[in-house]
Design a protein around this motif. Structure first.
Motif, short mmCIF file in Angstrom:
data_model
loop_
_atom_site.label_atom_id
_atom_site.label_comp_id
_atom_site.label_asym_id
_atom_site.label_seq_id
_atom_site.Cartn_x
_atom_site.Cartn_y
_atom_site.Cartn_z
N LEU A 147 22.64 -9.93 8.44
CA LEU A 147 22.08 -9.02 7.66
C LEU A 147 21.41 -9.06 6.40
CD1 LEU A 147 20.99 -5.98 8.12
CD2 LEU A 147 23.38 -5.16 7.45
N ALA A 148 22.05 -9.86 5.53
CA ALA A 148 21.87 -9.89 4.09
C ALA A 148 20.62 -10.86 4.40
CB ALA A 148 23.07 -10.79 3.36
N ILE A 149 20.39 -12.03 5.14
CA ILE A 149 19.37 -12.86 5.31
C ILE A 149 18.10 -12.28 5.88
CG2 ILE A 149 18.38 -14.92 6.39
CD1 ILE A 149 21.33 -16.22 6.41
N GLY A 150 18.42 -11.35 6.84
CA GLY A 150 17.25 -10.41 7.25
C GLY A 150 16.82 -9.51 6.30
N ARG A 151 17.45 -8.88 5.59
CA ARG A 151 17.33 -7.89 4.55
C ARG A 151 16.28 -8.73 3.66
NH1 ARG A 151 21.78 -5.36 0.66
NH2 ARG A 151 21.55 -7.42 0.22
N ALA A 152 16.66 -10.00 3.14
CA ALA A 152 15.79 -10.45 2.17
C ALA A 152 14.68 -11.03 2.66
CB ALA A 152 16.74 -11.83 1.66
N LEU A 153 14.59 -11.40 3.99
CA LEU A 153 13.41 -11.78 4.59
C LEU A 153 12.31 -10.81 4.58
CD1 LEU A 153 14.33 -14.27 7.38
CD2 LEU A 153 13.20 -14.90 5.16
N MET A 154 13.01 -9.37 4.90
CA MET A 154 11.95 -8.30 4.86
C MET A 154 11.02 -8.12 3.84
SD MET A 154 12.21 -6.81 7.94
CE MET A 154 11.59 -5.41 7.66
N SER A 155 11.43 -8.55 2.55
CA SER A 155 10.46 -8.32 1.66
C SER A 155 9.38 -9.23 1.58
CB SER A 155 10.99 -8.57 0.21
OG SER A 155 11.80 -9.87 0.01
N ARG A 156 9.49 -10.19 2.75
CA ARG A 156 8.40 -11.29 2.88
C ARG A 156 8.30 -12.20 1.63
NH1 ARG A 156 3.08 -9.73 6.39
NH2 ARG A 156 4.05 -9.27 8.11
#
Ligand SMILES: Nc1ncnc2c1ncn2[C@@H]1O[C@H](COP(=O)(O)OP(=O)(O)OP(=O)(O)O)[C@@H](O)[C@H]1O
Ligand SMILES: [Mg+2]
Lengths: 240, 360
Positions: A147-156
């Motif tokens: 989730l932490a990785i996905g959340r970081a990626l969400m900022s592109r």
């Protein structure tokens, strides 16, 4: 040699009287995975925090994508395109998986693209899709890491800073997470990866730095470090 | 599953309450004198608006504010000075109200700027001090604030040339209800807006929020401004309703504490919770105690020589006791926000998991 995407020059930083970084220099070029390895308390997290703005550099400079970002506030550094997966994950435990991911895209206003990116994250980590309505704090350690990785990626972001993604994660999930990191990099993401698990990190990284008590003591190609006797003895154990 | 049903019940209960609220002025005349409540509802609506203001700061953003009454006072006195004949402005209700709201927001920023970097307990102390300073200032400026007399009379709102007077009880009732409905809508929109999500992120974990790109200083300032604007609205309406700014002592620490009780007992960060809290606490404060006093008086049990026989004097002890009971048995409030419920039951679940592991 091309201009590095991230360049840390002679950074000195600490906490009160403690000097945690004694002049750290490190470069990451676009498209690379660079790993920073070292023992407990060596200054790995402090180095990342100097980049992400959570720790102030007393001396030295941090440049990112051509701009001097030394002393920037954490939220402006995210705007510059540097996202981090912090040590201990720091997800929002009382918000749902979906809300966590949406907060990752806080700075973006392209609603439609955010939606497609959400689907991408669910594709990358199917468990997040299944648990999208579940509170972040109820996920397992490995799931929280995803989730932490996905959340970081969400900022592109243009680049990811990752602090010990293997911490508190079962070996099977660790393998999955490291495979994902490599895939992300193959699709073009630049990554600075901090790890205590030197073996895993050096296997997927292009280059590596070794930090000891606040100073960089070694710097080389990842495979050279894997075979370096000093690294083998201090960080890789005797198993190989 | 259960969550969906629960939400449906709450939504239906919400519409039901709104229906009742709309019917009160129609049903009230039919009730025997001692059961009439319409007159008391006005105060409850005003407290609900104040509670929703505090909810922005304390409920959404997690900043403990112990001086929200100061902003209510600023609203009441701003409205009074802008409208009263003894001052040069002499505005009407509809032009004075927006200015009153803006003054509240500015006051919120003025308090926020120097204090925003303080954390938890320190911020609570500073807001408490601010509440006292505003009250003392109003007291000392008695040539402007008219001391205990208050600034009066104040104009009432006009509708198509007709000014509401104190006799137009039904019209007042619906006007206040309409204001409350508007504030509920504003709160809802704020909660789901970008800034609202940044407030919740800050409340949950400020450092993580900044790592998402949230500017904490800006988000907190906006929260302070919005909360103060809503509290100021409640003050302006309060002054208009009573045609008097009131005296500085009307906006003392106890008002801040009642507002805090409304938010905590109702359910921090949840609009329906705050409304329920306002109804329960405001209802107790102005309906139950009032009726009880009348009843005891009729029974000849109130002795003016003996303060202990007046129920109103027991008010804060009963509040305090209710708060203790609430914190012991329902710490998340009557209608908690989902996050709060999750936090307060985490400990229990950990315990349960421990026990289960022990048993296995
Ligand atoms: N908040 C703090 N206050 C005081 N000292 C700190 C703080 N955080 C870290 N330190 C000290 O700074 C030094 C470097 O810590 P840092 O967290 O950067 O190490 P690390 O390499 O990330 O270690 P680990 O592998 O255990 O995460 C240590 O000596 C640590 O004790
Ligand atoms: Mg660390």
């Amino acid at each position: 040699m091309p201009e590095p995407l991230l360049s840390i020059q002679n950074v000195v930083a600490g906490y009160g009287p403690i000097e945690a970084l004694k002049g750290v220099s490190l470069n990451v070029r676009g498209g690379e995975i660079v790993t920073l390895i070292g023992a407990n308390g060596a200054g790995k997290s402090s180095t990342l925090m100097c980049v992400s703005g959570l720790l102030r550099a007393r001396k030295g400079t941090v440049h990112f994508d051509g701009a001097d970002i030394t002393g920037f506030k954490p939220h402006t550094i995210v705007e510059e395109g540097l996202a981090q997966v912090p040590e201990g994950r720091k997800i929002f435990p009382r918000l749902t998986v979906l809300e966590n991911l949406e907060l990752g895209a806080y700075l973006r206003r392209d609603k439609q693209a955010i939606k497609t990116d959400l689907e991408k994250m669910y594709h990358l980590f199917p468990i997040l899709g299944e648990r999208r309505k579940q509170l972040g704090g109820t996920l397992s350690g490995g799931e929280q890491q995803m989730l932490a990785i996905g959340r970081a990626l969400m900022s592109r972001p243009k680049m990811l800073l990752m602090d010990e993604p293997s911490m508190g994660v079962a070996p099977i999930l660790t393998a999955k997470i490291f495979a994902t990191i490599r895939d992300l990099n193959r699709e073009g993401m630049t990554i600075l990866l901090v790890e205590q698990n030197a073996h895993l990190a050096l296997k997927i990284a292009h280059r590596g730095y070794v930090i000891e008590t606040g100073s960089i003591v070694l710097e080389d190609k990842a495979e050279s470090l894997l075979n370096d006797p000093r690294v083998k003895e201090a960080y890789l154990g005797d198993d190989d | 599953m259960a969550g969906g049903i629960r939400r449906a019940v709450i939504v239906h209960a919400g519409w039901f309450m709104l229906g009742i609220a709309l019917l009160v002025p129609i049903l009230d005349p039919l009730l025997p004198l001692e059961w009439k409540i319409a007159g008391h509802m006005n105060r409850i609506f005003i407290f609900a608006i104040l509670g929703l203001g505090l909810n922005v700061v304390t409920g959404y953003t997690g900043l403990l504010n112990l001086g929200i009454a100061a902003f209510m006072a600023i609203g009441a006195y701003s409205y009074a000075i802008l409208t009263c004949d003894i001052y040069p402005f002499r505005l009407g209700f509809w032009s004075a109200m927006p200015i009153t709201i803006c003054i509240g927001a500015i006051a919120g920023v003025v308090l926020g700027l120097p204090t925003i970097r303080l954390r938890g307990d320190y911020l609570a102390i500073v807001t408490l001090g601010f509440g006292e300073i505003v009250q003392d200032t109003l007291k000392n400026l008695d040539n402007i604030t008219q001391g205990t007399q208050g600034i009066n009379p104040l104009p009432a709102p006009t509708f198509w040339g007709h000014a509401l007077n104190t006799q137009d009880k039904v019209a007042w009732y619906y006007l206040l209800l309409a204001f409350l409905a508007l504030v509920v809508l504003v709160s809802r929109n704020l909660e789901h807006s970008r800034v609202g999500r940044s407030w919740i992120a800050i409340r949950e974990d400020e450092i993580a929020a900044t790592c998402m790109g949230v500017n904490p200083v800006k988000a907190k300032l906006v929260a302070f401004a919005m909360g103060a604007a809503l509290a100021s609205t409640s003050g302006g309406i309060y002054a208009a309703l009573f045609s008097n700014s009131g005296e500085p002592g009307n906006y003392d620490f106890q008002i801040s504490i009642i507002a805090l009780c409304i938010v905590i007992i109702g359910g921090m960060g949840n609009i329906s919770g705050v409304l329920l809290g306002a109804f329960v606490i405001g209802g107790f404060n102005s309906i139950v105690l009032d009726k009880l006093t009348t009843l005891l008086q009729q029974m000849g049990m109130v002795n003016t020589q003996n303060v202990l026989t007046v129920p109103g004097n027991w008010k804060y002890m009963i509040f305090g006791f209710a708060l203790i009971l609430a914190m012991r048995f329902k710490p998340e409030g009557l209608l908690p926000s989902r996050q709060l419920k999750a936090e307060l039951h985490e400990a229990e679940e950990d315990e349960r998991a421990e026990n289960a592991r022990g048993a296995a």
